[in-house]
Design a protein around this motif. Structure first.
Motif, PDB file in Angstrom:
ATOM      1  N   ILE A 304       0.852  -1.183   0.000  1.00  0.00           N
ATOM      2  CA  ILE A 304       0.000   0.000   0.000  1.00  0.00           C
ATOM      3  C   ILE A 304       0.888   1.233   0.000  1.00  0.00           C
ATOM      4  O   ILE A 304       1.788   1.373   0.845  1.00  0.00           O
ATOM      5  CB  ILE A 304      -0.933   0.010   1.225  1.00  0.00           C
ATOM      6  N   LEU A 305       0.649   2.108  -0.959  1.00  0.00           N
ATOM      7  CA  LEU A 305       1.461   3.315  -1.096  1.00  0.00           C
ATOM      8  C   LEU A 305       0.706   4.538  -0.611  1.00  0.00           C
ATOM      9  O   LEU A 305      -0.521   4.595  -0.671  1.00  0.00           O
ATOM     10  CB  LEU A 305       1.860   3.515  -2.561  1.00  0.00           C
ATOM     11  N   GLU A 306       1.470   5.518  -0.132  1.00  0.00           N
ATOM     12  CA  GLU A 306       0.905   6.811   0.232  1.00  0.00           C
ATOM     13  C   GLU A 306       1.718   7.910  -0.427  1.00  0.00           C
ATOM     14  O   GLU A 306       2.888   7.711  -0.772  1.00  0.00           O
ATOM     15  CB  GLU A 306       0.899   6.997   1.749  1.00  0.00           C
ATOM     16  N   LYS A 307       1.093   9.056  -0.622  1.00  0.00           N
ATOM     17  CA  LYS A 307       1.781  10.172  -1.282  1.00  0.00           C
ATOM     18  C   LYS A 307       2.921  10.694  -0.425  1.00  0.00           C
ATOM     19  O   LYS A 307       2.813  10.758   0.800  1.00  0.00           O
ATOM     20  CB  LYS A 307       0.802  11.316  -1.571  1.00  0.00           C
ATOM     21  N   THR A 308       4.000  11.079  -1.104  1.00  0.00           N
ATOM     22  CA  THR A 308       5.072  11.813  -0.418  1.00  0.00           C
ATOM     23  C   THR A 308       4.719  13.299  -0.435  1.00  0.00           C
ATOM     24  O   THR A 308       3.833  13.738  -1.172  1.00  0.00           O
ATOM     25  CB  THR A 308       6.416  11.612  -1.137  1.00  0.00           C
ATOM     26  N   LYS A 309       5.417  14.069   0.381  1.00  0.00           N
ATOM     27  CA  LYS A 309       5.203  15.515   0.387  1.00  0.00           C
ATOM     28  C   LYS A 309       5.704  16.095  -0.930  1.00  0.00           C
ATOM     29  O   LYS A 309       6.776  15.724  -1.417  1.00  0.00           O
ATOM     30  CB  LYS A 309       5.937  16.165   1.556  1.00  0.00           C
ATOM     31  N   ASP A 310       4.951  17.015  -1.488  1.00  0.00           N
ATOM     32  CA  ASP A 310       5.330  17.653  -2.746  1.00  0.00           C
ATOM     33  C   ASP A 310       6.303  18.794  -2.439  1.00  0.00           C
ATOM     34  O   ASP A 310       5.904  19.875  -1.995  1.00  0.00           O
ATOM     35  CB  ASP A 310       4.084  18.182  -3.465  1.00  0.00           C
ATOM     36  N   ILE A 311       7.581  18.544  -2.672  1.00  0.00           N
ATOM     37  CA  ILE A 311       8.618  19.523  -2.313  1.00  0.00           C
ATOM     38  C   ILE A 311       8.461  20.807  -3.117  1.00  0.00           C
ATOM     39  O   ILE A 311       8.499  21.919  -2.570  1.00  0.00           O
ATOM     40  CB  ILE A 311      10.017  18.920  -2.530  1.00  0.00           C
ATOM     41  N   LEU A 312       8.283  20.666  -4.424  1.00  0.00           N
ATOM     42  CA  LEU A 312       8.202  21.838  -5.286  1.00  0.00           C
ATOM     43  C   LEU A 312       6.992  22.694  -4.939  1.00  0.00           C
ATOM     44  O   LEU A 312       7.086  23.925  -4.862  1.00  0.00           O
ATOM     45  CB  LEU A 312       8.151  21.392  -6.746  1.00  0.00           C
ATOM     46  N   GLU A 313       5.863  22.060  -4.718  1.00  0.00           N
ATOM     47  CA  GLU A 313       4.651  22.803  -4.358  1.00  0.00           C
ATOM     48  C   GLU A 313       4.834  23.537  -3.042  1.00  0.00           C
ATOM     49  O   GLU A 313       4.410  24.696  -2.891  1.00  0.00           O
ATOM     50  CB  GLU A 313       3.471  21.836  -4.261  1.00  0.00           C
ATOM     51  N   SER A 314       5.479  22.894  -2.077  1.00  0.00           N
ATOM     52  CA  SER A 314       5.694  23.528  -0.769  1.00  0.00           C
ATOM     53  C   SER A 314       6.606  24.749  -0.887  1.00  0.00           C
ATOM     54  O   SER A 314       6.413  25.749  -0.196  1.00  0.00           O
ATOM     55  CB  SER A 314       6.276  22.523   0.226  1.00  0.00           C
ATOM     56  N   LEU A 315       7.583  24.685  -1.773  1.00  0.00           N
ATOM     57  CA  LEU A 315       8.476  25.831  -1.966  1.00  0.00           C
ATOM     58  C   LEU A 315       7.748  26.966  -2.683  1.00  0.00           C
ATOM     59  O   LEU A 315       7.985  28.147  -2.397  1.00  0.00           O
ATOM     60  CB  LEU A 315       9.717  25.418  -2.756  1.00  0.00           C
ATOM     61  N   GLY A 316       6.873  26.608  -3.633  1.00  0.00           N
ATOM     62  CA  GLY A 316       6.075  27.634  -4.309  1.00  0.00           C
ATOM     63  C   GLY A 316       5.196  28.392  -3.337  1.00  0.00           C
ATOM     64  O   GLY A 316       5.043  29.616  -3.434  1.00  0.00           O
ATOM     65  N   LYS A 317       4.616  27.683  -2.366  1.00  0.00           N
ATOM     66  CA  LYS A 317       3.768  28.329  -1.360  1.00  0.00           C
ATOM     67  C   LYS A 317       4.583  29.200  -0.408  1.00  0.00           C
ATOM     68  O   LYS A 317       4.103  30.243   0.065  1.00  0.00           O
ATOM     69  CB  LYS A 317       2.998  27.271  -0.569  1.00  0.00           C
ATOM     70  N   ALA A 318       5.797  28.760  -0.128  1.00  0.00           N
ATOM     71  CA  ALA A 318       6.644  29.495   0.834  1.00  0.00           C
ATOM     72  C   ALA A 318       7.472  30.592   0.179  1.00  0.00           C
ATOM     73  O   ALA A 318       8.178  31.332   0.858  1.00  0.00           O
ATOM     74  CB  ALA A 318       7.575  28.503   1.540  1.00  0.00           C
ATOM     75  N   LYS A 319       7.382  30.718  -1.141  1.00  0.00           N
ATOM     76  CA  LYS A 319       8.250  31.634  -1.889  1.00  0.00           C
ATOM     77  C   LYS A 319       8.024  33.080  -1.489  1.00  0.00           C
ATOM     78  O   LYS A 319       6.895  33.546  -1.393  1.00  0.00           O
ATOM     79  CB  LYS A 319       8.009  31.455  -3.396  1.00  0.00           C
ATOM     80  N   THR A 320       9.105  33.787  -1.233  1.00  0.00           N
ATOM     81  CA  THR A 320       9.056  35.226  -0.950  1.00  0.00           C
ATOM     82  C   THR A 320       9.853  35.971  -2.024  1.00  0.00           C
ATOM     83  O   THR A 320       9.290  36.647  -2.872  1.00  0.00           O
ATOM     84  CB  THR A 320       9.615  35.521   0.453  1.00  0.00           C
ATOM     85  N   HIS A 321      11.179  35.794  -2.007  1.00  0.00           N
ATOM     86  CA  HIS A 321      12.063  36.486  -2.955  1.00  0.00           C
ATOM     87  C   HIS A 321      12.725  35.522  -3.930  1.00  0.00           C
ATOM     88  O   HIS A 321      13.399  35.960  -4.867  1.00  0.00           O
ATOM     89  CB  HIS A 321      13.170  37.203  -2.176  1.00  0.00           C
TER      90      HIS A 321
END
Length: 403
Positions: A304-321
């Motif tokens: 049974i597999l589960e999703k890993t955290k989406d690294i790229l998406e998390s960085l897009g949300k945290a992006k400032t500069h």
């Protein structure tokens, strides 16, 4: 790896007592990874032998326009020497040679090569105290600097005359350090921090087996090399790979799983100016990891597999500069899927490649990419080696961040 690695350095040696130090200078340039050729003025051979310098540089030493070998005259092409060089270093640079350089006098091979060169030129003066301070010498310094030549300042110390004062050629180690620092200070990413991910991630099934992919990490490592050669401080977060990099500006952070990569990337992201996520991160991982090796008892096995955290998406949300770059490896509806990923993950730029393109994708030394930016501009490239792709990528990034 030094910033001089891979560069072609033409060392010009003139007739000063400090010429004896050039053997050490050649060794240091070679040790830094540079390719070294030596051009000597005829009189400089009284101070150090061409054989010594040829042995250390592993190239012939040039001192005249022709070489007579077996009664056949061979022309030493000063234009080709000048074009070969990525930079010219004249050390020691005597008052006589500096005056000729400043005034366009061309009476030996070294001066002809200097006048033909299009690359940066460094000169390290070496002369007695009174000569160093003479108005004519100071005028030569000023004139050469106006040409864009860079002076490696002489130091104070005991001189050949017995006097103590300014005019002593900088030590070989200091000349190399001066040139490295000068090159670095002029690079377009000097002072910038670049975060790069590379390679696959491995998601454990048990202590022996894992879920992974065929990513070699080649693309990410080539990107890291280019970033460092442009002067950036590079953090390279890499999954398991056989690729290697040794560079004074690259810190390698090895990880295995998607979670480890997620944690490492977020540890450095706030201080990052440019983030390039080229790793092939697993989208899924086993929900449960066996503590012991799973035995082959049954005819089938369900994981049974589960999703890993989406690294790229998390960085897009945290992006400032940050300038954020992602990769999209697609097999169908390539352009449409890449544009969708660009928007969903709040990227500045996405690099699209397709497994349908021969020579692109995992394990190859080549790639065929398309750049798409957040202004919906699309730039396609032909198949290139990954080092060239990495250079193209930074050319594109520099256009955006300097716009």
């Amino acid at each position: 790896m030094s910033i001089l690695s891979g560069k072609n350095i033409l060392l010009g040696i003139t007739a000063g007592i400090a010429a004896y130090k050039t053997a050490a200078l050649v060794r240091l340039f070679v040790k830094s990874g540079a390719n070294v050729k030596v051009v000597m003025t005829p009189a400089s051979k009284d101070f150090i032998t061409p054989l010594t310098l040829s042995t250390l540089s592993k190239h012939p030493v040039y001192s005249s326009f022709t070489n007579d070998e077996e009664d056949k005259a061979m022309w030493n092409n000063h234009v080709e020497l000048g074009l070969w060089a990525d930079l010219i270093v004249i050390a020691p640079a005597t008052a006589n040679t500096l005056s000729k350089m400043a005034n366009g006098v061309c009476d030996n091979l070294l001066l002809a090569t200097y006048l033909s060169a299009k690359c940066p030129v460094y000169f390290a003066p070496a002369m007695d105290l009174d000569m160093y301070k003479h108005d004519s010498t100071l005028r030569s310094f000023k004139t050469l600097k106006s040409y864009g030549n860079v002076m490696v300042p002489a130091t104070s110390g005991e001189l050949a005359s017995g006097l103590i004062g300014e005019g002593r050629m900088a030590e070989p180690e200091d000349i190399v350090a001066f040139i490295e620092n000068d090159i670095l200070s002029k690079l377009p990413l000097k002072g910038k921090k670049v975060l790069i991910t590379a390679g696959p991630t491995y998601e454990a099934i048990d202590p022996v087996r894992f879920i992974g992919n065929h990513s070699s990490g080649k693309m990410g490592f080539e990107i890291a090399k280019v970033a460092a050669n442009l002067g950036a401080e590079v953090i390279l977060v890499t999954g398991p790979t056989h690729e290697k990099i040794v560079h004074s500006l690259v810190e390698v952070v090895p990880v295995v799983s998607a979670q480890e990569m997620y944690d490492a990337v977020h540890n450095y992201y706030n201080e990052t100016n440019i983030a390039i996520l080229s790793a092939a991160v697993a989208d899924f991982r086993p929900k449960e990891v066996a503590n012991q090796k799973i035995k082959k008892k049954e005819s089938s096995l369900t994981i049974i597999l589960e999703k890993t955290k989406d690294i790229l998406e998390s960085l897009g949300k945290a992006k400032t500069h940050q300038f954020l770059v992602g990769f999209a490896l697609e097999t169908n509806n390539e352009l449409e899927n890449a544009k969708d990923k660009l928007k969903r993950k709040n990227l500045n730029l996405i690099v699209l490649n397709s497994l349908n393109d021969k020579g692109a994708g995992f394990k190859n030394n080549t790639n065929k990419v398309t750049f798409i930016d957040n202004k919906d501009r699309v730039t396609e490239f032909e198949l290139k080696n990954k080092a060239e792709v990495a250079q193209d990528l930074f050319n594109e990034i520099l256009k955006h961040i300097h716009a």
